[in-house]
Design a protein around this motif. Structure first.
Motif, short mmCIF file in Angstrom:
data_model
loop_
_atom_site.label_atom_id
_atom_site.label_comp_id
_atom_site.label_asym_id
_atom_site.label_seq_id
_atom_site.Cartn_x
_atom_site.Cartn_y
_atom_site.Cartn_z
N ARG A 98 0.85 -1.19 0.00
CA ARG A 98 0.00 0.00 0.00
C ARG A 98 0.88 1.24 0.00
O ARG A 98 1.89 1.29 0.69
CB ARG A 98 -0.91 0.00 1.23
CG ARG A 98 -2.09 0.90 1.06
CD ARG A 98 -3.01 0.86 2.26
NE ARG A 98 -2.82 2.14 2.93
CZ ARG A 98 -2.60 2.30 4.21
NH1 ARG A 98 -2.54 1.28 5.01
NH2 ARG A 98 -2.42 3.49 4.72
N SER A 99 0.51 2.25 -0.76
CA SER A 99 1.30 3.46 -0.88
C SER A 99 1.63 4.03 0.50
O SER A 99 0.76 4.16 1.35
CB SER A 99 0.53 4.50 -1.70
OG SER A 99 1.28 5.68 -1.81
N THR A 100 2.92 4.33 0.71
CA THR A 100 3.35 4.80 2.02
C THR A 100 3.30 6.31 2.17
O THR A 100 3.32 6.80 3.29
CB THR A 100 4.78 4.32 2.33
OG1 THR A 100 5.64 4.73 1.27
CG2 THR A 100 4.84 2.83 2.51
N CYS A 101 3.28 7.03 1.07
CA CYS A 101 3.19 8.47 1.22
C CYS A 101 2.63 9.12 -0.03
O CYS A 101 2.82 8.66 -1.14
CB CYS A 101 4.53 9.07 1.62
SG CYS A 101 5.80 9.07 0.39
N LYS B 46 7.80 16.65 1.40
CA LYS B 46 8.36 16.98 2.72
C LYS B 46 9.63 16.17 2.98
O LYS B 46 10.61 16.69 3.52
CB LYS B 46 7.32 16.72 3.81
CG LYS B 46 6.19 17.72 3.80
CD LYS B 46 5.13 17.38 4.84
CE LYS B 46 3.94 18.31 4.73
NZ LYS B 46 2.85 17.95 5.64
N GLN B 47 9.61 14.88 2.60
CA GLN B 47 10.80 14.03 2.78
C GLN B 47 11.97 14.56 1.95
O GLN B 47 13.10 14.65 2.44
CB GLN B 47 10.52 12.58 2.38
CG GLN B 47 9.73 11.81 3.39
CD GLN B 47 9.59 10.33 2.97
OE1 GLN B 47 9.87 9.95 1.85
NE2 GLN B 47 9.17 9.51 3.92
N ASN C 49 12.41 17.60 0.76
CA ASN C 49 12.82 18.89 1.31
C ASN C 49 13.68 18.70 2.56
O ASN C 49 14.71 19.35 2.73
CB ASN C 49 11.60 19.75 1.61
CG ASN C 49 11.93 21.21 1.71
OD1 ASN C 49 12.77 21.71 0.97
ND2 ASN C 49 11.29 21.89 2.63
N THR C 50 13.29 17.78 3.43
CA THR C 50 14.06 17.49 4.65
C THR C 50 15.44 16.94 4.30
O THR C 50 16.44 17.34 4.91
CB THR C 50 13.30 16.50 5.55
OG1 THR C 50 12.05 17.08 5.92
CG2 THR C 50 14.09 16.16 6.79
N LEU C 51 15.50 16.05 3.32
CA LEU C 51 16.81 15.52 2.89
C LEU C 51 17.71 16.66 2.43
O LEU C 51 18.88 16.74 2.82
CB LEU C 51 16.64 14.51 1.76
CG LEU C 51 16.01 13.16 2.11
CD1 LEU C 51 15.78 12.34 0.83
CD2 LEU C 51 16.86 12.39 3.09
N GLN C 52 17.17 17.55 1.61
CA GLN C 52 17.97 18.66 1.08
C GLN C 52 18.41 19.61 2.20
O GLN C 52 19.57 20.04 2.22
CB GLN C 52 17.17 19.42 0.02
CG GLN C 52 16.95 18.59 -1.23
CD GLN C 52 16.12 19.28 -2.29
OE1 GLN C 52 16.37 19.06 -3.45
NE2 GLN C 52 15.15 20.09 -1.92
N ILE C 53 17.52 19.91 3.12
CA ILE C 53 17.86 20.80 4.24
C ILE C 53 18.98 20.18 5.09
O ILE C 53 19.85 20.88 5.59
CB ILE C 53 16.61 21.10 5.10
CG1 ILE C 53 15.68 22.03 4.33
CG2 ILE C 53 16.99 21.69 6.45
CD1 ILE C 53 14.32 22.22 4.97
N ASN C 54 18.96 18.85 5.23
CA ASN C 54 19.96 18.15 6.02
C ASN C 54 21.25 17.85 5.25
O ASN C 54 22.11 17.12 5.74
CB ASN C 54 19.38 16.84 6.59
CG ASN C 54 18.35 17.12 7.66
OD1 ASN C 54 18.45 18.08 8.41
ND2 ASN C 54 17.34 16.28 7.74
N THR D 108 15.39 3.23 3.24
CA THR D 108 14.03 3.60 3.62
C THR D 108 13.05 2.91 2.69
O THR D 108 13.11 3.12 1.47
CB THR D 108 13.84 5.13 3.52
OG1 THR D 108 14.80 5.77 4.35
CG2 THR D 108 12.44 5.54 3.91
N PRO D 109 12.15 2.06 3.23
CA PRO D 109 11.16 1.42 2.35
C PRO D 109 10.17 2.45 1.83
O PRO D 109 9.77 3.36 2.55
CB PRO D 109 10.49 0.39 3.25
CG PRO D 109 10.81 0.78 4.63
CD PRO D 109 12.01 1.66 4.61
#
Length: 134
Positions: free
Chosen positions: A61-64, A71-72, A74-79, A98-99
């Motif tokens: 089932r789709s996880t996101c 958001k994921q 963007n968070t990766l890029q910010i970090n 990350t699955p």
């Protein structure tokens, strides 16, 4: 960001190839996408943990949603994560991966990769505040 898309297929031809190339072109203002087929297998030893992230796409089932993926990303890029490795059709024995699920349907690796690129394009348009046109 650099996105390395590993597809466990010998080659990609026909409509899948054209569609994947189109999404790679659409993504070019936002990130560099490098397509790797079976010839260039993912080697987890080459991944520097400080600026690399690994997603492994699994059936389920789709996880996101596109918004959550944006958001994921963007968070990766910010970090400071500048390299994203996305694995399609590989065993899920990759440490620290990350699955990521797109569909519970039994899709080919080529179709799954295409759907991920479309989802990634939507995520970047959301990050940029642009309207996604179908």
């Amino acid at each position: 960001m650099n996105c390395y898309l590993y597809i466990n297929e010998k080659n990609i031809s026909g409509n899948h190839s054209s569609a994947i190339e189109e999404f790679i072109k659409r993504l070019s203002p936002y990130c560099k996408v490098v397509l790797m087929t079976n010839r260039k297998r993912f080697n987890p030893d080459t991944v520097n943990k400080s600026d690399h992230a690994v997603f492994i796409i699994k059936k389920g089932r789709s996880t996101c949603s596109s918004t959550e993926l944006s958001k994921q990303i963007n968070t990766l890029q910010i970090n400071g994560i500048s390299n994203l490795h996305v694995l399609v059709g590989y065993e899920d024995t990759i440490e620290n991966a990350t699955p990521f699920c797109i569909s519970a349907a039994d899709l080919s690796n080529k179709t799954t990769a295409l759907l991920f690129l479309e989802q990634l394009y939507r995520a970047y348009t959301i990050i940029q505040g642009k309207t996604y046109h179908k």
